[in-house]
Each structure stands twice: as C-alpha cells, then as structure tokens.
Design a protein around this motif. Structure first.
Motif, PDB file in Angstrom:
ATOM      1  N   LEU A 114       0.878  -1.307   0.027  1.00  0.00           N
ATOM      2  CA  LEU A 114      -0.101   0.071   0.034  1.00  0.00           C
ATOM      3  C   LEU A 114       0.905   1.198   0.017  1.00  0.00           C
ATOM      4  O   LEU A 114       0.572   2.281  -0.628  1.00  0.00           O
ATOM      5  N   ILE A 115       1.739   1.401   0.810  1.00  0.00           N
ATOM      6  CA  ILE A 115       2.846   2.610   1.008  1.00  0.00           C
ATOM      7  C   ILE A 115       3.397   2.752  -0.518  1.00  0.00           C
ATOM      8  O   ILE A 115       3.534   3.656  -0.959  1.00  0.00           O
ATOM      9  N   ASP A 116       3.875   1.437  -0.976  1.00  0.00           N
ATOM     10  CA  ASP A 116       4.691   1.772  -2.311  1.00  0.00           C
ATOM     11  C   ASP A 116       3.769   2.058  -3.390  1.00  0.00           C
ATOM     12  O   ASP A 116       4.090   2.996  -4.332  1.00  0.00           O
ATOM     13  N   ASP A 153       0.252  10.105  -5.169  1.00  0.00           N
ATOM     14  CA  ASP A 153       0.184  10.325  -3.614  1.00  0.00           C
ATOM     15  C   ASP A 153      -1.262  11.005  -3.225  1.00  0.00           C
ATOM     16  O   ASP A 153      -1.691  10.907  -1.964  1.00  0.00           O
ATOM     17  N   GLY A 154      -2.244  11.480  -4.255  1.00  0.00           N
ATOM     18  CA  GLY A 154      -3.222  12.219  -4.153  1.00  0.00           C
ATOM     19  C   GLY A 154      -4.388  11.280  -4.000  1.00  0.00           C
ATOM     20  O   GLY A 154      -5.732  11.577  -3.698  1.00  0.00           O
ATOM     21  N   LEU A 155      -4.394   9.921  -4.239  1.00  0.00           N
ATOM     22  CA  LEU A 155      -5.263   9.031  -4.377  1.00  0.00           C
ATOM     23  C   LEU A 155      -5.853   8.697  -3.215  1.00  0.00           C
ATOM     24  O   LEU A 155      -7.115   8.752  -2.986  1.00  0.00           O
ATOM     25  N   VAL A 156      -5.053   8.376  -2.060  1.00  0.00           N
ATOM     26  CA  VAL A 156      -5.846   8.239  -0.764  1.00  0.00           C
ATOM     27  C   VAL A 156      -6.529   9.450  -0.129  1.00  0.00           C
ATOM     28  O   VAL A 156      -7.696   9.316   0.322  1.00  0.00           O
ATOM     29  N   ARG A 157      -5.908  10.482  -0.278  1.00  0.00           N
ATOM     30  CA  ARG A 157      -6.603  11.824   0.049  1.00  0.00           C
ATOM     31  C   ARG A 157      -8.007  11.921  -0.654  1.00  0.00           C
ATOM     32  O   ARG A 157      -8.909  12.178  -0.334  1.00  0.00           O
ATOM     33  N   LEU A 199     -10.017   9.335  -1.973  1.00  0.00           N
ATOM     34  CA  LEU A 199     -10.868   8.404  -1.358  1.00  0.00           C
ATOM     35  C   LEU A 199     -11.480   9.044  -0.121  1.00  0.00           C
ATOM     36  O   LEU A 199     -12.590   8.924   0.115  1.00  0.00           O
ATOM     37  N   VAL A 200     -10.428   9.581   0.738  1.00  0.00           N
ATOM     38  CA  VAL A 200     -11.009   9.945   1.911  1.00  0.00           C
ATOM     39  C   VAL A 200     -11.817  11.175   1.714  1.00  0.00           C
ATOM     40  O   VAL A 200     -12.911  11.216   2.272  1.00  0.00           O
ATOM     41  N   ALA A 201     -11.469  11.965   0.901  1.00  0.00           N
ATOM     42  CA  ALA A 201     -12.552  13.166   0.633  1.00  0.00           C
ATOM     43  C   ALA A 201     -13.868  12.543  -0.086  1.00  0.00           C
ATOM     44  O   ALA A 201     -14.958  13.247   0.547  1.00  0.00           O
ATOM     45  N   ALA A 202     -13.768  11.671  -0.941  1.00  0.00           N
ATOM     46  CA  ALA A 202     -15.034  11.067  -1.452  1.00  0.00           C
ATOM     47  C   ALA A 202     -16.072  10.527  -0.450  1.00  0.00           C
ATOM     48  O   ALA A 202     -17.104  10.758  -0.300  1.00  0.00           O
ATOM     49  N   ALA A 203     -15.436   9.727   0.272  1.00  0.00           N
ATOM     50  CA  ALA A 203     -16.007   9.136   1.572  1.00  0.00           C
ATOM     51  C   ALA A 203     -16.459  10.116   2.405  1.00  0.00           C
ATOM     52  O   ALA A 203     -17.646   9.808   3.189  1.00  0.00           O
ATOM     53  N   CYS A 204     -15.846  11.221   2.753  1.00  0.00           N
ATOM     54  CA  CYS A 204     -16.398  12.527   3.547  1.00  0.00           C
ATOM     55  C   CYS A 204     -17.686  13.070   2.931  1.00  0.00           C
ATOM     56  O   CYS A 204     -18.290  13.436   3.511  1.00  0.00           O
ATOM     57  N   PHE A 243      -2.317   3.771   8.059  1.00  0.00           N
ATOM     58  CA  PHE A 243      -1.989   3.943   6.482  1.00  0.00           C
ATOM     59  C   PHE A 243      -2.358   5.528   6.036  1.00  0.00           C
ATOM     60  O   PHE A 243      -1.883   6.319   5.334  1.00  0.00           O
ATOM     61  N   VAL A 244      -3.806   5.678   6.559  1.00  0.00           N
ATOM     62  CA  VAL A 244      -4.519   6.904   5.800  1.00  0.00           C
ATOM     63  C   VAL A 244      -3.874   8.103   6.367  1.00  0.00           C
ATOM     64  O   VAL A 244      -3.554   9.140   5.656  1.00  0.00           O
ATOM     65  N   LEU A 245      -3.488   8.154   7.687  1.00  0.00           N
ATOM     66  CA  LEU A 245      -2.882   9.222   8.456  1.00  0.00           C
ATOM     67  C   LEU A 245      -1.406   9.874   7.958  1.00  0.00           C
ATOM     68  O   LEU A 245      -1.230  10.753   7.430  1.00  0.00           O
ATOM     69  N   HIS A 246      -0.826   8.543   7.403  1.00  0.00           N
ATOM     70  CA  HIS A 246       0.524   8.967   6.760  1.00  0.00           C
ATOM     71  C   HIS A 246       0.335   9.245   5.427  1.00  0.00           C
ATOM     72  O   HIS A 246       1.271  10.356   4.961  1.00  0.00           O
ATOM     73  N   SER A 247      -0.701   9.118   4.588  1.00  0.00           N
ATOM     74  CA  SER A 247      -0.892   9.545   3.483  1.00  0.00           C
ATOM     75  C   SER A 247      -1.518  11.015   3.445  1.00  0.00           C
ATOM     76  O   SER A 247      -1.207  11.850   2.617  1.00  0.00           O
ATOM     77  N   LEU A 248      -2.192  11.220   4.487  1.00  0.00           N
ATOM     78  CA  LEU A 248      -2.488  12.581   4.610  1.00  0.00           C
ATOM     79  C   LEU A 248      -1.521  13.723   5.115  1.00  0.00           C
ATOM     80  O   LEU A 248      -1.574  14.665   4.852  1.00  0.00           O
ATOM     81  N   GLU A 249      -0.468  13.141   5.863  1.00  0.00           N
ATOM     82  CA  GLU A 249       0.338  13.901   6.317  1.00  0.00           C
ATOM     83  C   GLU A 249       1.550  14.419   5.118  1.00  0.00           C
ATOM     84  O   GLU A 249       2.216  15.251   5.161  1.00  0.00           O
ATOM     85  N   ARG A 250       1.354  13.383   3.980  1.00  0.00           N
ATOM     86  CA  ARG A 250       2.228  13.659   2.976  1.00  0.00           C
ATOM     87  C   ARG A 250       3.840  13.883   3.284  1.00  0.00           C
ATOM     88  O   ARG A 250       4.626  14.462   2.798  1.00  0.00           O
ATOM     89  N   THR A 251       4.187  12.801   3.721  1.00  0.00           N
ATOM     90  CA  THR A 251       5.668  12.658   4.432  1.00  0.00           C
ATOM     91  C   THR A 251       6.168  11.345   3.900  1.00  0.00           C
ATOM     92  O   THR A 251       5.451  10.526   3.345  1.00  0.00           O
ATOM     93  N   GLU A 252       7.632  11.508   3.673  1.00  0.00           N
ATOM     94  CA  GLU A 252       7.994  10.162   2.916  1.00  0.00           C
ATOM     95  C   GLU A 252       8.157   9.088   4.167  1.00  0.00           C
ATOM     96  O   GLU A 252       8.508   9.681   5.025  1.00  0.00           O
TER      97      GLU A 252
END
Length: 192
Positions: free
Chosen positions: A98-100, A108-112, A114-119, A168-177
C-alpha cells in the motif's frame, strides 16, 4: 410530483453508456498519468462527454475516482493481504504494498481523494469499504490468526484493522516520505 404520476425529472437524462465511458476513461487516465494529473476536463475529453455530463453523475473528481475504483476500473492489481501462514509478515507485506502504491509518481493524492469522496458521501464510503473488502478481508485474516494462536486471543480484530488502515491513511494525509521500515513499525506497534 411523484414519479408514479408520469412527471419527468428536469434536465438531461442520465446515460448509462456515458457513465461507463467516464469510469473507463478515469481508469485509463489514472493508469497513464496518476491521480494528481487527472482532471474532469481530461476525463470528459477521453470519454467523449461534456463536463456537465460528469457533474450530473458525480460531485467531484474524488467521487469519480472512487466510483471507478468501486467498478474495478482503477487499480486492477490493488494490493491484497498475502496468506503465507505468518500473519505478521503478511500484514507487513500488505502494508508495504500500500505504501509503495501511494509512493508511485502521481498516486500520492489517491488516498486523499478517496478519503474526501467518503467524507462527501457516506454511501461512497460504505461502497468503497465493501468494494475494497479491506475491513472484511483483513479482519477475517486476523480472526483466523487468533484462532490458530499466531496472535493474542484477546486481540480485537475490527479495532486492529481500523487502527492499521487508519495509520496508513494518516501517513498519506501527512504527505511525508515513509521510513524504509514504516510498514513493519506500524504492524509491530499495533501488535505489541
């Protein structure tokens, strides 16, 4: 007026053919360019429909992407939890996949998204959960691992899955390596 009286909805009639063309175009463009370079204008051109047609069906790019994923037209090879008999190793491998995936250029915007769509829509959130099968699949694997003694008997499977996916979602939202061992550290932290 109620539909039974013969009243028609105002505006253009939605076309199932156009809807499918949009979902297919979204999948093709996502594969070619990634999420970050995906636009409603580009999807409309690729699907040979107007932007208005897209907005009749979806409220945002995030909603289109979510529906394309639900319809299996996006990420056909999405990561699944392997089953090697070692639940810890399997969860680490899945989380790393998932991280890869998210680390690939343009994704990198994919998870954000999906979160936005779910919200935006609880229906989309529920449909994403059902379509991806993460909650059901991973919690079943956790329950099996508990039953065979690989994990503690008191491990709450659903809460564990939510914490794992949430990390995993939190990591994606933080946009950190991610650290090279991020997947292992997350799974290890949750299992301690």
């Amino acid at each position: 007026m109620p539909a039974s009286t013969g009243a028609r909805r105002r505006g253009a009639v939605r076309s199932e053919e156009a809807r499918l063309a949009v979902l297919e175009a979204t999948g093709r463009l996502f594969a070619a360019r990634g999420y970050d370079h995906l636009t409603i204008e580009g999807i409309a051109a690729e699907a040979s429909v107007s932007k208005q047609t897209i907005y009749r069906w979806w409220s945002s790019k995030s909603a289109v992407v979510a529906d394309a994923l639900i319809a299996d037209m996006l990420l056909p090879d999405r990561p699944v939890v392997p089953d090697t008999g070692d639940i810890r190793a399997d969860l680490i491998a899945w989380m790393q996949d998932l991280i890869d995936l998210v680390a690939q250029p343009g994704n990198d915007g994919l998870v954000r998204s999906l979160v936005a769509a779910a919200c935006e829509s609880p229906d989309i959130g529920a449909r994403l959960n059902d379509a991806l099968g993460i909650t059901a699949t991973v919690s079943t694997r956790i329950e099996t691992a508990v039953a065979v003694g690989q994990l503690p008997a008191d491990l709450p499977a659903m809460e564990f899955v939510r914490a794992l996916v949430g990390g995993f979602v939190l990591h994606s939202l933080e946009r950190t390596e991610p650290a090279p061992d991020a997947a292992e550290r997350l799974v290890r932290a949750l299992l301690h």
